[in-house]
Design a protein around this motif. Structure first.
Motif, PDB file in Angstrom:
ATOM      1  N   ARG A  21       0.314   3.609  -9.960  1.00 22.41           N
ATOM      2  CA  ARG A  21       0.475   2.978  -8.650  1.00 22.41           C
ATOM      3  C   ARG A  21      -0.237   1.635  -8.687  1.00 22.41           C
ATOM      4  N   VAL A  22       0.482   0.582  -8.300  1.00 20.47           N
ATOM      5  CA  VAL A  22      -0.088  -0.767  -8.275  1.00 20.47           C
ATOM      6  C   VAL A  22       0.073  -1.352  -6.878  1.00 20.47           C
ATOM      7  N   GLU A  23      -0.618  -2.457  -6.616  1.00 23.41           N
ATOM      8  CA  GLU A  23      -0.463  -3.145  -5.341  1.00 23.41           C
ATOM      9  C   GLU A  23       1.011  -3.469  -5.096  1.00 23.41           C
ATOM     10  N   LYS A  24       1.447  -3.395  -3.849  1.00 21.29           N
ATOM     11  CA  LYS A  24       2.862  -3.520  -3.490  1.00 21.29           C
ATOM     12  C   LYS A  24       3.523  -4.732  -4.126  1.00 21.29           C
ATOM     13  N   ASP A  64       9.420   3.750  -6.698  1.00 16.08           N
ATOM     14  CA  ASP A  64       9.465   3.857  -5.235  1.00 16.08           C
ATOM     15  C   ASP A  64       8.380   2.983  -4.622  1.00 16.08           C
ATOM     16  N   GLN A  65       8.560   2.655  -3.334  1.00 14.75           N
ATOM     17  CA  GLN A  65       7.526   1.989  -2.540  1.00 14.75           C
ATOM     18  C   GLN A  65       6.824   3.079  -1.731  1.00 14.75           C
ATOM     19  N   ILE A  66       5.508   3.200  -1.882  1.00 16.06           N
ATOM     20  CA  ILE A  66       4.780   4.303  -1.272  1.00 16.06           C
ATOM     21  C   ILE A  66       3.554   3.781  -0.519  1.00 16.06           C
ATOM     22  N   LYS A  67       2.812   4.702   0.101  1.00 18.38           N
ATOM     23  CA  LYS A  67       1.541   4.375   0.746  1.00 18.38           C
ATOM     24  C   LYS A  67       0.440   5.227   0.137  1.00 18.38           C
ATOM     25  N   GLY A  68      -0.750   4.643   0.017  1.00 20.67           N
ATOM     26  CA  GLY A  68      -1.877   5.376  -0.531  1.00 20.67           C
ATOM     27  C   GLY A  68      -2.459   6.333   0.490  1.00 20.67           C
ATOM     28  N   ASP A  69      -3.532   7.033   0.076  1.00 19.84           N
ATOM     29  CA  ASP A  69      -4.200   7.974   0.968  1.00 19.84           C
ATOM     30  C   ASP A  69      -4.819   7.238   2.151  1.00 19.84           C
ATOM     31  N   GLN A  91      -2.963   1.912   2.335  1.00 15.02           N
ATOM     32  CA  GLN A  91      -2.563   0.766   1.529  1.00 15.02           C
ATOM     33  C   GLN A  91      -1.131   0.926   1.037  1.00 15.02           C
ATOM     34  N   LYS A  92      -0.353  -0.150   1.121  1.00 10.81           N
ATOM     35  CA  LYS A  92       1.015  -0.130   0.601  1.00 10.81           C
ATOM     36  C   LYS A  92       0.979  -0.329  -0.911  1.00 10.81           C
ATOM     37  N   LEU A  93       1.661   0.563  -1.630  1.00 10.18           N
ATOM     38  CA  LEU A  93       1.639   0.559  -3.093  1.00 10.18           C
ATOM     39  C   LEU A  93       3.059   0.650  -3.646  1.00 10.18           C
ATOM     40  N   THR A  94       3.187   0.352  -4.937  1.00  7.61           N
ATOM     41  CA  THR A  94       4.460   0.497  -5.638  1.00  7.61           C
ATOM     42  C   THR A  94       4.246   1.433  -6.815  1.00  7.61           C
ATOM     43  N   LEU A  95       5.087   2.460  -6.916  1.00  5.97           N
ATOM     44  CA  LEU A  95       5.023   3.416  -8.019  1.00  5.97           C
ATOM     45  C   LEU A  95       5.939   2.923  -9.135  1.00  5.97           C
ATOM     46  N   ILE A  96       5.378   2.737 -10.335  1.00  9.55           N
ATOM     47  CA  ILE A  96       6.159   2.200 -11.450  1.00  9.55           C
ATOM     48  C   ILE A  96       6.031   3.095 -12.684  1.00  9.55           C
TER      49      ILE A  96
END
Length: 209
Positions: A21-24, A64-69, A91-96
């Motif tokens: 998971r990285v920053e959006k 996918d575009q996801i959100k952290g805890d 936090q908005k994150l991007t799963l790669i």
């Protein structure tokens, strides 16, 4: 082989097949993006960047575009009674999924560069792709219109709304019935203000003068 890449102000040690998971990022699910800020290449012949490794890159597929805890931030001030605040944030994150690690030729790969969704670069790209809207011409003042800003609580913005609703003179306001007031309250979204400010009485006096 592994690589140490930088994105979103953080560093990640990655290998092909890793999911992280990285920053959006400004990318849709299924797209392939390329991270060009590579600090190190590891393996049989490690390469250290100065500060980046020229020509190296990491390609990854956006899952996918996801959100952290959810993180709860609670603030309480000692010397102020009942002064406290609780605020949640996700936090908005991007799963790669990491794909190929390029040791050279990254500038010729043709893969879209990974750009942060909130970065200046992302804003610039979006602005370049979006056509500029034509400037909206100001509505001309109606002939014979009164200066409605003389009414209590009416400024330029509210006067413009009244003009758009077809109200341009004190005489019109002075002749309003209860039904007209209710309809105008609903149209201009300020219920009860006309009666509170006494617009009708003011308009009658202004129209008479």
């Amino acid at each position: 082989m592994f690589a140490v890449m930088k994105t979103g102000g953080k560093q990640y040690k990655v290998q092909s097949g890793d999911i992280l998971r990285v920053e959006k990022l400004a990318a849709d699910a299924g797209e392939t993006v390329q991270f060009n800020e590579i600090l190190m290449l590891g393996g049989d012949a490690p390469v250290l960047g100065a500060p980046m490794v020229d020509g190296a890159a990491v390609q990854a597929e956006v899952i996918d575009q996801i959100k952290g805890d959810k993180v709860i931030n609670f603030v309480r001030r000692r010397r102020k009674h009942s002064s406290k605040r609780t605020k949640g944030h996700r936090q908005k994150l991007t799963l790669i999924k990491v794909g190929e690690i390029l040791t050279s030729g990254a500038d010729k790969s043709g893969v879209k560069a990974a750009v942060g969704a909130g970065s200046v670069a992302g804003v610039a790209v979006a602005a370049a792709e979006k056509p500029a809207k034509p400037a909206k011409a100001a509505a001309p003042a109606a002939d014979g219109a009164d200066d409605l800003k003389k009414l209590s609580g009416v400024g330029p913005a509210l006067e413009k709304k009244l003009h758009e609703a077809g109200v341009t003179t004190f005489a019109q306001i002075a002749a309003w019935t209860d039904e007209d007031v209710a309809a105008m309250d609903e149209k201009l979204s300020f219920k009860g203000r006309i009666e509170r400010e006494g617009w009708i009485a003011q308009a009658q006096e202004l129209a008479a003068n």
